[in-house]
Write an enzyme that holds these catalytic residues in place. Structure first.
Site, PDB file in Angstrom:
ATOM      1  N   LYS A   1       0.833  -1.556  -0.270  1.00 52.49           N
ATOM      2  CA  LYS A   1      -0.367   0.121   0.076  1.00 52.49           C
ATOM      3  C   LYS A   1       0.655   1.378  -0.210  1.00 52.49           C
ATOM      4  CE  LYS A   1      -4.132  -1.930   0.038  1.00 52.49           C
ATOM      5  NZ  LYS A   1      -4.786  -1.856  -0.688  1.00 52.49           N
TER       6      LYS A   1
ATOM      7  N   GLU B   1     -10.104   5.112   3.888  1.00 52.01           N
ATOM      8  CA  GLU B   1     -10.502   3.655   3.563  1.00 52.01           C
ATOM      9  C   GLU B   1     -10.022   3.092   4.236  1.00 52.01           C
ATOM     10  OE1 GLU B   1     -10.486   4.341   0.941  1.00 52.01           O
ATOM     11  OE2 GLU B   1      -9.552   2.745  -0.061  1.00 52.01           O
TER      12      GLU B   1
ATOM     13  N   SER C   1       2.078  -9.736  -0.704  1.00 53.69           N
ATOM     14  CA  SER C   1       1.676  -8.138  -1.071  1.00 53.69           C
ATOM     15  C   SER C   1       1.886  -7.453   0.767  1.00 53.69           C
ATOM     16  CB  SER C   1       0.227  -7.823  -1.407  1.00 53.69           C
ATOM     17  OG  SER C   1      -0.868  -8.724  -0.670  1.00 53.69           O
TER      18      SER C   1
END
Lengths: 393, 265
Positions: free
Chosen positions: A84, A106, A372
């Site tokens: 992210k 969010e 990830s």
């Protein structure tokens, strides 16, 4: 690369008219940044010196993969513990160029919230994170981290109290606050320009992995596998391989605890065409268009829609999507911990599970798997699942 | 002639503005929702705006979200809501009815099928809250083929090009936002809309009705003075219907509220 926001029949910008100027301003800033060497240098500098790029490529050593060679792209080692951070740094730079002083976001698993909070702390921007109340409870360590970084975390009770409801609340905030606030959308979904923008800034994952894989194997991978919730790490990993016809692309969705509506979050394999959160895409919904409840053991995949480019890659057959159930993800989590000394996020564990299944069928295949994020945040969930499995034996 | 057009010509003759209450279809339940529509029509509403409950209402604040959740829990599917509308229409042939909904409820059954169903039920105009002017053309064309007027939202700070598209695509009325944000009651209302109303008038847009944040009699006067041809009042009406009280008490209160607001037009 889409610059009009369409991916075949998917995409677009379905937002209240009020937000159109804010999206247009973001689109303009994004286009300008894409052409600017100064912006690219600034971003690459931060990713190298603050976030820890490049991330390594790790070959599995002990896990029995039946003769296949599996490599993990280690976004779990990126600052913040997940991929992210890549695109949040970029969006924060764009926000500041647009003169915005406040960030909202969010979050599902909390990784995107953590990345936004962390970047906000570094740049001195005020941050508010919307997170479903269910996710606040199951991803507690990330809530604590966000608060330590100075962010305000709002637990969203409305609707199903999950990621989708957090997106609703962030959009409502933005409809009021857009003059001074940038909405750091966390995945390659939402209205244009977000799917293209997030893809562009996550593309670094696949670019690095491709070079690293060639270096390690002297060839491209046969299969590239990534987990798909909204789809940002998957599109980032896939992007540089889409034009390589010899490389198979596989997305692992959340198969949850069964195929009934409400028991999974497999929006591509089991969804239908709809419009949610600004984009026309595949969606889990009922006959009349109410969005369905979802379930996944991983908060980050617990989302009823998917980024429009994935819907398009599925429609054209360029990528294949499979549903991986909770149990398979938990098994992959434990195996990677036990045999490789790596704790994957439960999201990423879906990709590992899909890769192990492919490896079992294809002798000698070369696989690239997107790891990830890291799984520290999931320990409580995994321990609880272990306890209930023990109990039922 | 669309019922909204007739309403605006009548009000022009009376030199008055329109008072348009908004309620959520199926709230607090399907039967009671039909009785609320009757009450609104009998209490002086010039037209009624109805919301079709959607699971993810991103343009709505807490009051309308809560009502939507209650309605959905009581089985307010689009087809049942259209039955409520059709019953209302059979007993009130002249009251203009606008529908507010979200894109997914239109796309799911198919855009043409949706507008046809709305038209058959007796809906005169449809606003899709998350369809901005750039995405609006296929929706507006399907609406027009079904004899339903497409309505678009006009924010106060919309760029000229957006207002032009809104004026061209829209029919029946233009929904002008009183402020930023989502639906909800506000005590203060700052209007700075002269530029928007002037631009819409020059572009030949349908008559402007103003909504979002309007709840008090003084807001009605402010909106009409600013140049609106009427007001749409949602959250306050919905909040009254959401109260913990017997239905008779709620409807009596709603009736008094509508009459007091209409008196300001």
């Amino acid at each position: 690369m889409s610059f009009d926001g369409r991916f075949g029949e998917f995409g677009g910008a379905f937002v209240p008219e009020l937000l159109q100027p804010a999206l247009d301003a973001l689109d303009a800033a994004f286009r300008e940044a894409s052409r600017s060497e100064t912006f690219t240098r600034e971003l690459e500098g931060l990713l190298a010196t603050w976030a820890g790029r490049p991330t390594p490529l790790t070959k599995l050593r002990r896990l029995d993969v039946g003769g296949a060679r599996i490599y993990l792209k280690r976004e779990d080692l990126l600052h913040g513990g997940a991929h992210k951070t890549n695109q949040v740094v970029a969006q924060a730079l764009l926000a500041m160029k647009m003169g915005k002083t406040r960030l909202i976001a969010e979050t599902g698993a909390g990784q995107h919230g953590v990345a936004t909070a962390m970047v906000g702390a570094m740049f001195g921007l005020s941050v508010r994170i919307y997170m479903g109340a269910v996710d606040v409870a199951r991803q507690r360590p990330n809530v604590d981290r966000m608060r330590l970084f100075g962010a305000e975390v709002v637990a969203v009770d409305s609707g199903t109290a999950r990621l989708r409801d957090a997106v609703n609340e962030a959009l409502r905030d933005w409809a009021e606050s857009y003059p001074d606030t940038h909405y750091v959308l966390g995945t390659a979904a939402g209205p244009h320009p977000y799917p293209s923008l997030v893809r562009a800034f996550q593309r670094v994952i696949g670019r690095e992995a491709k070079a690293q894989f060639l270096e390690a194997e002297g060839a491209l991978p046969d299969v590239v596998v990534a987990c798909v919730g909204g789809g940002s790490n998957a599109i980032g990993l896939f992007a540089d391989f889409i034009e390589e016809p010899g490389v198979e692309l596989v997305g692992a969705e959340a198969g949850g605890r069964g195929s009934k509506v409400g028991d999974h979050a497999a929006s591509i394999t089991r969804g239908t065409l709809g419009v949610l959160h600004g984009t026309r895409t595949l969606l889990l919904q009922d006959e009349e268009g109410q969005v369905a409840a979802t379930h996944s053991i991983s908060a980050g995949l617990d989302y009823p829609a998917v980024g429009p480019e994935h819907a398009h890659l599925a429609a054209t057959g360029r990528a294949r999507y499979v549903a991986v159930d909770d149990q398979a993800a938990l098994d992959a989590f434990r195996k990677l911990a036990r045999f490789e000394g790596i704790l994957p996020a439960l999201e990423s564990s879906h990709a590992v599970a899909a890769a192990l299944a492919i490896a079992a069928e294809r002798q000698g295949a070369r696989l690239l798997v997107g790891l990830s994020g890291r799984g520290d945040k999931d320990l409580a969930t995994v321990m609880a699942a272990d306890a209930s499995t023990e109990g039922s034996r | 002639m669309n019922r909204f057009d007739s309403m605006f010509s009548r009000l022009e003759g009376e030199r008055r503005g329109a008072f348009v209450p908004f309620v959520v279809l199926g709230h607090p339940d399907l039967e009671a929702s039909g009785r609320a529509l009757d009450l609104l029509a009998r209490s002086g509403a010039d037209a009624i705006e109805v919301g079709l409950p959607f699971s993810d209402p991103i343009a709505d604040g807490p009051t309308i979200q809560r009502a939507t959740t209650r309605a959905l829990a009581k089985g307010a599917t689009p087809s049942r809501c259209f039955e409520v509308v059709a019953r209302f229409r059979s007993s009130h042939p002249d009251v203009p009815l606008g529908l507010l909904t979200y894109a997914n409820l239109v796309v799911r059954p198919g855009v043409d099928a949706f507008y046809a169903a709305a038209g058959r039920a007796g809906i005169d105009a449809v606003l899709v809250a998350d369809v901005p002017h750039r995405e609006a053309r296929p929706f507006a064309e399907a609406a027009k083929s079904a004899g339903v007027a497409p309505v678009l939202l006009a924010p106060a700070d919309a760029p000229a090009a957006a207002l032009e598209a809104i004026a061209t695509l829209g029919e029946a009325f233009t929904y002008v936002l009183a402020r930023r944000g989502v639906t909800g009651v506000r005590s203060e209302l700052h209007l700075d809309h002269a530029r928007t109303f002037d631009a819409l008038a020059k572009l030949g847009a349908p008559p402007p009705l103003m909504g979002f944040g309007i709840s008090e009699p003084s807001h009605v006067r402010a909106a009409l003075t600013a140049g609106a041809r009427g007001v749409i009042v949602g959250s306050k009406c919905v909040a009254i219907l959401d109260r913990e009280a017997d239905e008779e008490t709620r409807l009596a209160e709603l009736g008094r509220y509508v009459a007091s607001m209409k008196a300001e037009t």
